[in-house]
Design an enzyme around this catalytic site. Structure first.
Site, mmCIF file in Angstrom:
data_model
loop_
_atom_site.group_PDB
_atom_site.id
_atom_site.type_symbol
_atom_site.label_atom_id
_atom_site.label_comp_id
_atom_site.label_asym_id
_atom_site.label_seq_id
_atom_site.Cartn_x
_atom_site.Cartn_y
_atom_site.Cartn_z
ATOM 1 N N SER A 212 -1.314 -60.685 -95.373
ATOM 2 C CA SER A 212 -2.436 -60.297 -96.242
ATOM 3 C C SER A 212 -3.746 -60.329 -95.459
ATOM 4 O O SER A 212 -3.750 -60.563 -94.247
ATOM 5 C CB SER A 212 -2.500 -61.241 -97.448
ATOM 6 O OG SER A 212 -3.364 -60.703 -98.419
ATOM 7 N N ASN A 213 -4.831 -60.073 -96.155
ATOM 8 C CA ASN A 213 -6.158 -60.055 -95.547
ATOM 9 C C ASN A 213 -7.046 -61.081 -96.225
ATOM 10 O O ASN A 213 -6.842 -61.374 -97.402
ATOM 11 C CB ASN A 213 -6.807 -58.692 -95.779
ATOM 12 C CG ASN A 213 -6.407 -57.695 -94.726
ATOM 13 O OD1 ASN A 213 -6.526 -57.955 -93.549
ATOM 14 N ND2 ASN A 213 -5.922 -56.550 -95.170
ATOM 15 N N ALA A 214 -8.050 -61.544 -95.513
ATOM 16 C CA ALA A 214 -8.998 -62.472 -96.135
ATOM 17 C C ALA A 214 -9.948 -61.648 -97.000
ATOM 18 O O ALA A 214 -10.788 -60.934 -96.479
ATOM 19 C CB ALA A 214 -9.777 -63.204 -95.054
ATOM 20 N N ALA A 279 -9.600 -54.681 -98.991
ATOM 21 C CA ALA A 279 -9.185 -54.984 -97.615
ATOM 22 C C ALA A 279 -7.701 -54.654 -97.539
ATOM 23 O O ALA A 279 -6.845 -55.517 -97.737
ATOM 24 C CB ALA A 279 -9.431 -56.452 -97.317
#
Ligand code: C5P
Length: 411
Positions: A212-214, A279
């Site tokens: 995943s992404n922050a 994101a």
């Protein structure tokens, strides 16, 4: 749909004969889709009974600060917070004086004292023409106007005593028109469809692990919220986040980049603007496992393949008049990267931030951004995400209008 649909309107009724017209005003507001509550001064209740307003609004009417038989606690705060706007009709000589001088000795004056600063207060003044002409009243009105109160002026006509003169309350239709015109001016995106993506995507490695992404989703949610407040019809395509759906926004939940791509690609042809704030993963695991990968089976590498670039696709199929806005998080060469991405993805605007700048990017409630268009580059100071959203929507509106003026004159 009316600009008043879903708005919460607090109607204040004070002690003037025009109080009877407030009943019809409540009806008109409701016909526009507004939710209406009424607060009356003790003098107001001498002209029309609270029961009349209760029956019309299907809600309790506030008539006293300290009613004996009702639990009200801090009602003057909760009702004031509830209201999107407040309209006092009629507003008498005495009541205008009270509000001007900060007196709050009845429930309505109390509610107005507690009304949050961003809510508009309308006062439809009504009184005898001698009272209307008094310096005290005229000066009070000037003071209130300077403070941002919208005074709906009295008209000349028959007064209660069948005398002709200035002091008669504006008709409910005119009061309604004044509120609607103000709301329209505050809502430049009315009738436009805005698509916003927000949050991260999750790409499955196995049933319990993902890439995943922050991203907290806060920036995208702020854009969706502000766009809806500005009148747009907003669809928010959201990755997994723990934020509340902004009022009036239609939310579609997705998890993976492919799911987000499917939803956005279907919705984009019918949208006027896309803010691609999410994101989105750039790479996804090539062969997600059906069973949890055992520690003992873990390999040193994970095979990845590119995720669909949703924004690039939308840029390719963009039609004249559509506005496309991208976001970029860059840790070096921000501007050069932003310019390159704007051109390569066919964007009208790209908003870039550097997460290493204090107060910028993920998780926090603030951001530091630069907005890059074909013609301009503007760096903004540290602002709340809500303020950044307002700046982005203001610039997007100018660009959208330019595009559409150009599109109209070409056709
Ligand atoms: O090229 P880069 O990923 O930095 O571009 C960022 C912009 O592209 C963001 O607006 C993001 O939402 C969008 N994006 C996308 N699909 C991807 C990756 C990013 O639409 N797979």
């Amino acid at each position: 749909m009316s600009v008043l649909a879903g708005r919460r309107v607090l109607v204040g009724v004070t002690g003037g004969i025009a109080a009877y017209k407030a009943v019809y005003l409540c009806r008109l507001l409701q016909e526009e889709g507004a939710e209406v509550r009424v607060a009356m001064t003790p003098a107001g209740t001498k002209f029309v009974t609270p029961l009349t307003f209760e029956a019309i609004t299907q809600h309790t009417v506030a008539t006293e600060i300290f009613p004996e038989k009702e639990f009200v606690a801090t009602r003057h705060i909760s009702w004031a917070q509830w209201a999107d706007l407040c309209v006092v009709a009629p507003a008498t000589f005495d009541f205008v004086g009270k509000v001007t001088h900060g007196i709050a000795d009845d429930i309505l004056a109390n509610l107005i004292a507690a009304l949050p600063a961003d809510r508009t207060l309308y006062m439809a003044v009504a009184m005898n023409s001698e009272m209307y002409a008094k310096e005290a009243f005229q000066e009070n009105v000037e003071t209130l106007k300077k403070r941002g109160v919208r005074i709906i002026d009295a008209e000349t006509g028959y007064l209660a005593e069948m005398m002709q003169g200035k002091g008669r309350m504006a008709e409910p239709e005119q009061i309604l028109e004044c509120i609607i015109n103000d709301l329209r001016a505050q809502m430049p995106w009315t009738g436009k469809r805005i698509l916003v993506t927000a949050g991260p995507t999750r790409e499955r490695i196995d049933p319990v692990r993902y890439l995943s992404n922050a991203s907290s989703g806060k920036m995208g949610y702020a854009i969706a919220r502000v766009a809806s407040q500005l009148g747009a019809d907003v669809t928010l395509v959201s990755g997994p986040v723990t934020l509340e759906t902004p009022r009036g926004v239609q939310r579609v939940d997705v998890t993976t980049a492919r799911e987000m791509a499917r939803v956005v690609e279907i919705a984009w042809p019918d949208a006027d603007v896309l803010f691609m704030v999410a994101a989105v993963a750039d790479f996804v695991p090539r062969d997600p496992a059906d069973q949890k990968i055992k520690k003992s089976e873990a390999t040193a590498s994970l095979a990845l393949e590119p995720a669909p670039d949703i924004l690039a696709h939308c840029g390719k199929v963009k039609q004249p008049g559509q506005l496309l806005v991208g976001f970029a998080v860059e840790t070096s060469n921000e501007l050069a990267e932003a310019r390159r991405k704007r051109t390569s993805k066919n964007l009208d605007l790209i908003v870039v931030n550097n997460p290493s700048t204090p107060g910028a990017a993920f998780e926090v409630d603030t951001n530091v951004v630069t907005m890059v268009t074909a013609e301009s580059e503007e760096a903004f100071p540290l602002l709340s995400k809500e303020e950044v959203a307002k700046e982005i929507l203001a610039l997007a509106y100018r660009l959208y209008r330019e595009l559409n003026v150009a599109a109209d004159s070409n056709s």
